[in-house]
Enzyme design. Sequence first.
Site, PDB file in Angstrom:
ATOM      1  N   HIS A  45       0.830  -1.219   0.000  1.00  0.00           N
ATOM      2  CA  HIS A  45       0.000   0.000   0.000  1.00  0.00           C
ATOM      3  C   HIS A  45       0.854   1.254   0.000  1.00  0.00           C
ATOM      4  CE1 HIS A  45      -3.445  -2.548   0.461  1.00  0.00           C
ATOM      5  NE2 HIS A  45      -2.957  -3.092   1.558  1.00  0.00           N
ATOM      6  N   ASP A  77     -16.809  -3.772   9.213  1.00  0.00           N
ATOM      7  CA  ASP A  77     -17.119  -2.613   8.347  1.00  0.00           C
ATOM      8  C   ASP A  77     -18.226  -2.994   7.384  1.00  0.00           C
ATOM      9  OD1 ASP A  77     -15.179  -2.843   5.394  1.00  0.00           O
ATOM     10  OD2 ASP A  77     -15.704  -4.450   6.779  1.00  0.00           O
ATOM     11  N   PHE A 126     -12.372  -6.373  11.567  1.00  0.00           N
ATOM     12  CA  PHE A 126     -13.008  -5.070  11.773  1.00  0.00           C
ATOM     13  C   PHE A 126     -14.354  -5.032  11.053  1.00  0.00           C
ATOM     14  CE2 PHE A 126      -8.808  -4.790  13.028  1.00  0.00           C
ATOM     15  CZ  PHE A 126      -7.939  -4.917  11.960  1.00  0.00           C
TER      16      PHE A 126
HETATM   17  N1  LIG Z   1     -12.481  -4.639   7.664  1.00  0.00           N
HETATM   18  C1  LIG Z   1     -11.728  -3.653   7.199  1.00  0.00           C
HETATM   19  N2  LIG Z   1     -12.313  -2.465   6.901  1.00  0.00           N
HETATM   20  C2  LIG Z   1     -11.503  -1.493   6.413  1.00  0.00           C
HETATM   21  C3  LIG Z   1     -10.143  -1.639   6.215  1.00  0.00           C
HETATM   22  C4  LIG Z   1      -9.680  -0.403   5.692  1.00  0.00           C
HETATM   23  C5  LIG Z   1      -8.305  -0.045   5.260  1.00  0.00           C
HETATM   24  N3  LIG Z   1      -7.417  -0.406   6.309  1.00  0.00           N
HETATM   25  C6  LIG Z   1      -6.235  -1.115   5.990  1.00  0.00           C
HETATM   26  C7  LIG Z   1      -6.239  -1.814   4.707  1.00  0.00           C
HETATM   27  C8  LIG Z   1      -5.203  -1.491   3.985  1.00  0.00           C
HETATM   28  C9  LIG Z   1      -4.392  -0.509   4.669  1.00  0.00           C
HETATM   29  O1  LIG Z   1      -3.205  -1.105   5.023  1.00  0.00           O
HETATM   30  C10 LIG Z   1      -5.155  -0.129   5.896  1.00  0.00           C
HETATM   31  O2  LIG Z   1      -4.433  -0.241   7.073  1.00  0.00           O
HETATM   32  C11 LIG Z   1     -10.760   0.446   5.615  1.00  0.00           C
HETATM   33  N4  LIG Z   1     -11.834  -0.245   6.044  1.00  0.00           N
HETATM   34  C12 LIG Z   1     -13.239   0.128   6.034  1.00  0.00           C
HETATM   35  O3  LIG Z   1     -13.731  -0.230   4.738  1.00  0.00           O
HETATM   36  C13 LIG Z   1     -14.720   0.722   4.325  1.00  0.00           C
HETATM   37  C14 LIG Z   1     -14.160   1.473   3.127  1.00  0.00           C
HETATM   38  O4  LIG Z   1     -14.139   0.569   2.029  1.00  0.00           O
HETATM   39  P1  LIG Z   1     -14.079   1.200   0.558  1.00  0.00           P
HETATM   40  O5  LIG Z   1     -15.357   2.043   0.422  1.00  0.00           O
HETATM   41  O6  LIG Z   1     -14.014  -0.020  -0.341  1.00  0.00           O
HETATM   42  O7  LIG Z   1     -12.819   2.054   0.531  1.00  0.00           O
HETATM   43  C15 LIG Z   1     -14.918   1.659   5.505  1.00  0.00           C
HETATM   44  O8  LIG Z   1     -15.866   1.102   6.396  1.00  0.00           O
HETATM   45  C16 LIG Z   1     -13.543   1.596   6.174  1.00  0.00           C
HETATM   46  O9  LIG Z   1     -13.600   1.938   7.545  1.00  0.00           O
HETATM   47  C17 LIG Z   1      -9.553  -2.891   6.538  1.00  0.00           C
HETATM   48  O10 LIG Z   1      -8.350  -3.146   6.417  1.00  0.00           O
HETATM   49  N5  LIG Z   1     -10.403  -3.862   7.019  1.00  0.00           N
END
Ligand SMILES: Nc1nc2c(c(CN[C@H]3C=C[C@H](O)[C@@H]3O)cn2[C@@H]2O[C@H](COP(=O)(O)O)[C@@H](O)[C@H]2O)c(=O)[nH]1
Length: 341
Positions: A53, A239, A237
Amino acid sequence: MAGLLTPRESAEFIAENSRDVSIDGGGVRRVAELLLAKAAGPELRLGGWKALHELNPRAADEAAVNWVFVADTLNFSFWSEREERKCLVGYRGRTYSGYWSLCAAINRALDEGIPITSASYYATVSLDQVRHILRSDTDVPMPLIEERHRILNETGKVLLEKFEGSFLNCVRKSEKSAQKLMHLVVENFPSYRDVTEFEGKRISFYKRAQILVADTWSVLEGEGDGCFRDISSITMFADYRLPQVLVHLGALKYSEELLEKLLKGEMLSYGSRQEVEIRGCSLWCVELIRDCLLELIEKKGEKMSEEINSILLDYYLWDYARDHRDDMKGIPFHRTRCIYY
Ligand SMILES: Nc1nc2c(c(CN[C@H]3C=C[C@H](O)[C@@H]3O)cn2[C@@H]2O[C@H](COP(=O)(O)O)[C@@H](O)[C@H]2O)c(=O)[nH]1
């Protein structure tokens, strides 16, 4: 908080009492097998957070920790009403959407000399300045700009008052316990209190607090202040992307009624029964996938260089969802507009 279940306890309770969302055992195993093939690869490793990333900090210093803190303080609700009309941010020749549009905007501000990762700046930043910092290249602004402004001011003030303006001081107070850091965050920073009720019990997801701990572990490369002895106690997490990818992969199933509702684009309010079932069953589903994967690794007698945990599975599945956007077109994500995820 009295009688508050941990995210893992909450997820198990929700999965046991869920009506519109269910976990498919065969699907869980298939996902574990998909991940087994990747187990030794670069994606399921802590180093992937930086290697895969380009917008994430390269450094593992105090500035990088404060970058993570402001990014995860604003890490919520990027989905747009209509897929073709959304907030986009161009940065160093590439165009970013969703969560990455936030990271791109943070880095663009820093390049412009705006100290957006300094609490002394964002504790008093104005709404107009936040609008400028998070500006979109399209006519669709990033959702919830006013809430993002309010949260920046609130969070910056607390960081100045209680942690001398640096999140690294909060990390150091955790004495290398991920659980202690997570609780320090939810106790001191109100916008991280992702808690609600289900079937008469008080439940927690703590999605942004858990991803903040995970990203702090990642940016510090699991060393020094970031060497959390209990990092594997952090769950995935909850989401709006993970449920979508788990349904796509067949590990999670929605009832006909719920699927129809989501396909129509109906919104689910934060804390409603179906929204809680989606988040809780997703969380529990990833815990089961992790258990199954660790069993498969054991059987295969493969020696793992580093322990596979729910954080690394979550990162992998989230990236997978990003890379398979088109394949997942038929699977709706649930639409909840809130500051918690
Ligand atoms: N379960 C989970 N949810 C995550 C992340 C990430 C990014 N984090 C890490 C990942 C790579 C980097 O290295 C970051 O460290 C964002 N989100 C959530 O997704 C949603 C946004 O989605 P889209 O609209 O498609 O961009 C929003 O709720 C956001 O809060 C994760 O990793 N896991």
